[in-house]
Design a protein around this motif. Structure first.
Motif, mmCIF file in Angstrom:
data_model
loop_
_atom_site.group_PDB
_atom_site.id
_atom_site.type_symbol
_atom_site.label_atom_id
_atom_site.label_comp_id
_atom_site.label_asym_id
_atom_site.label_seq_id
_atom_site.Cartn_x
_atom_site.Cartn_y
_atom_site.Cartn_z
ATOM 1 N N GLU A 139 0.837 -1.190 0.000
ATOM 2 C CA GLU A 139 0.000 0.000 0.000
ATOM 3 C C GLU A 139 0.873 1.242 0.000
ATOM 4 O OE1 GLU A 139 -2.413 -0.360 3.454
ATOM 5 O OE2 GLU A 139 -0.770 -0.007 4.863
ATOM 6 N N THR A 141 1.747 4.220 1.642
ATOM 7 C CA THR A 141 1.692 4.942 2.913
ATOM 8 C C THR A 141 2.803 5.985 2.940
ATOM 9 O OG1 THR A 141 0.838 2.974 4.031
ATOM 10 C CG2 THR A 141 1.720 4.743 5.409
ATOM 11 N N ARG A 145 2.091 9.875 7.828
ATOM 12 C CA ARG A 145 0.644 9.674 7.748
ATOM 13 C C ARG A 145 0.291 8.255 8.172
ATOM 14 N NH1 ARG A 145 -1.645 12.677 2.268
ATOM 15 N NH2 ARG A 145 -0.747 14.748 2.695
ATOM 16 N N GLU A 146 -0.885 8.102 8.758
ATOM 17 C CA GLU A 146 -1.312 6.797 9.239
ATOM 18 C C GLU A 146 -2.145 6.044 8.216
ATOM 19 O OE1 GLU A 146 -3.347 7.351 12.903
ATOM 20 O OE2 GLU A 146 -1.556 8.054 13.999
ATOM 21 N N THR A 147 -2.798 6.750 7.306
ATOM 22 C CA THR A 147 -3.649 6.102 6.316
ATOM 23 C C THR A 147 -2.962 6.082 4.961
ATOM 24 O OG1 THR A 147 -4.785 8.192 5.834
ATOM 25 C CG2 THR A 147 -5.750 6.772 7.518
ATOM 26 N N ALA A 148 -3.240 5.035 4.198
ATOM 27 C CA ALA A 148 -2.620 4.876 2.882
ATOM 28 C C ALA A 148 -3.387 5.679 1.832
ATOM 29 C CB ALA A 148 -2.589 3.406 2.494
ATOM 30 N N THR A 149 -2.680 6.053 0.780
ATOM 31 C CA THR A 149 -3.268 6.749 -0.360
ATOM 32 C C THR A 149 -3.751 5.715 -1.367
ATOM 33 O OG1 THR A 149 -1.780 8.625 -0.072
ATOM 34 C CG2 THR A 149 -2.839 8.409 -2.217
#
Length: 232
Positions: A139, A141, A145-149
């Protein structure tokens, strides 16, 4: 009626076991990197890394003597040892100061279509290229940042550039074009994401149309750039 029930129970159990086995086999064969499942590392091209192309520092100026005019020879080289330190003689000399290497910023990126492969070219102001590492990831990431694009494509190739600076630090204008970037003429490359500089690092995520194609990273010169070739 009770006999029919006893016959039905083993049949249902057998059907359930077959379904579970089929489900387990399907899970082990998943290869997608977009949905966060496991990457089949045995069939994925290995990561690549390199040092880029560092600039050659300019030669330091020759030592000068304020009592000697321009064009005159400098002071003679001493041949007689000076005072000693702990009994070890030393020769006086002029310290040579190497200027610091300037930082670079990702200033441009574009996609080219060639015979049998797509090429992604990253520019860093044309002076020199930073160190890099390219590898497939599950993924996209970004650091910090904690969330993936979300990346469109069947697999994701990450190119990480080391020791990059912001525009304010390097004096090089950062890339401000389309992000993600795509090219309708490309075969394998779906889109290219370029992240801003963060803690002296820049990431790029490439969404690819197929599962983990072969790739090659090279440094181009005149001007200095980094090229990532994605083979069909």
């Amino acid at each position: 009626m009770r006999g029919d029930t006893r016959t039905l129970i083993p049949f249902v159990a057998m059907v359930t076991c077959i379904a579970l086995a089929a489900g387990c086999q399907s899970t082990s064969e998943q290869t997608g990197s977009v949905d966060g499942t496991t990457i089949p590392w045995a069939t994925v091209p290995a990561a690549q890394s390199g040092g880029g192309a560092a600039p050659h520092p300019p030669d330091p100026p020759p030592p000068t003597d304020p009592n000697v005019g321009p064009g005159s020879p400098g002071p003679p080289t001493p041949t007689t040892p000076g005072p000693t330190i702990s009994g070890i003689p030393f020769f006086p000399h002029t310290a040579l100061v190497t200027p610091p290497v300037p930082g670079v910023t990702a200033s441009g990126v574009h996609v080219e279509r060639h015979d049998g492969f797509d090429r992604i070219v990253y520019d860093f102001g044309g002076t020199y290229a930073p160190g890099w590492r390219a590898e497939y990831v599950a993924e996209a990431t970004q650091r910090g940042r904690e969330t993936a694009t979300r990346i469109n494509g069947r697999s994701i190739l990450q190119i990480y550039f080391f020791d990059t600076d912001s525009s304010a630090e390097s004096g090089i204008a950062a890339y401000n074009g389309p992000n993600p970037l795509s090219d309708p003429a490309a075969y394998s490359v779906v889109e290219v994401h370029l992240t801003p500089n963060y803690e002296r690092g820049t990431q790029s995520f490439v969404g690819l149309r197929t599962d983990y194609p072969q790739f090659q990273v090279t440094t181009l010169t005149e001007p200095t750039r980094i090229a990532v070739d994605i083979h069909d």
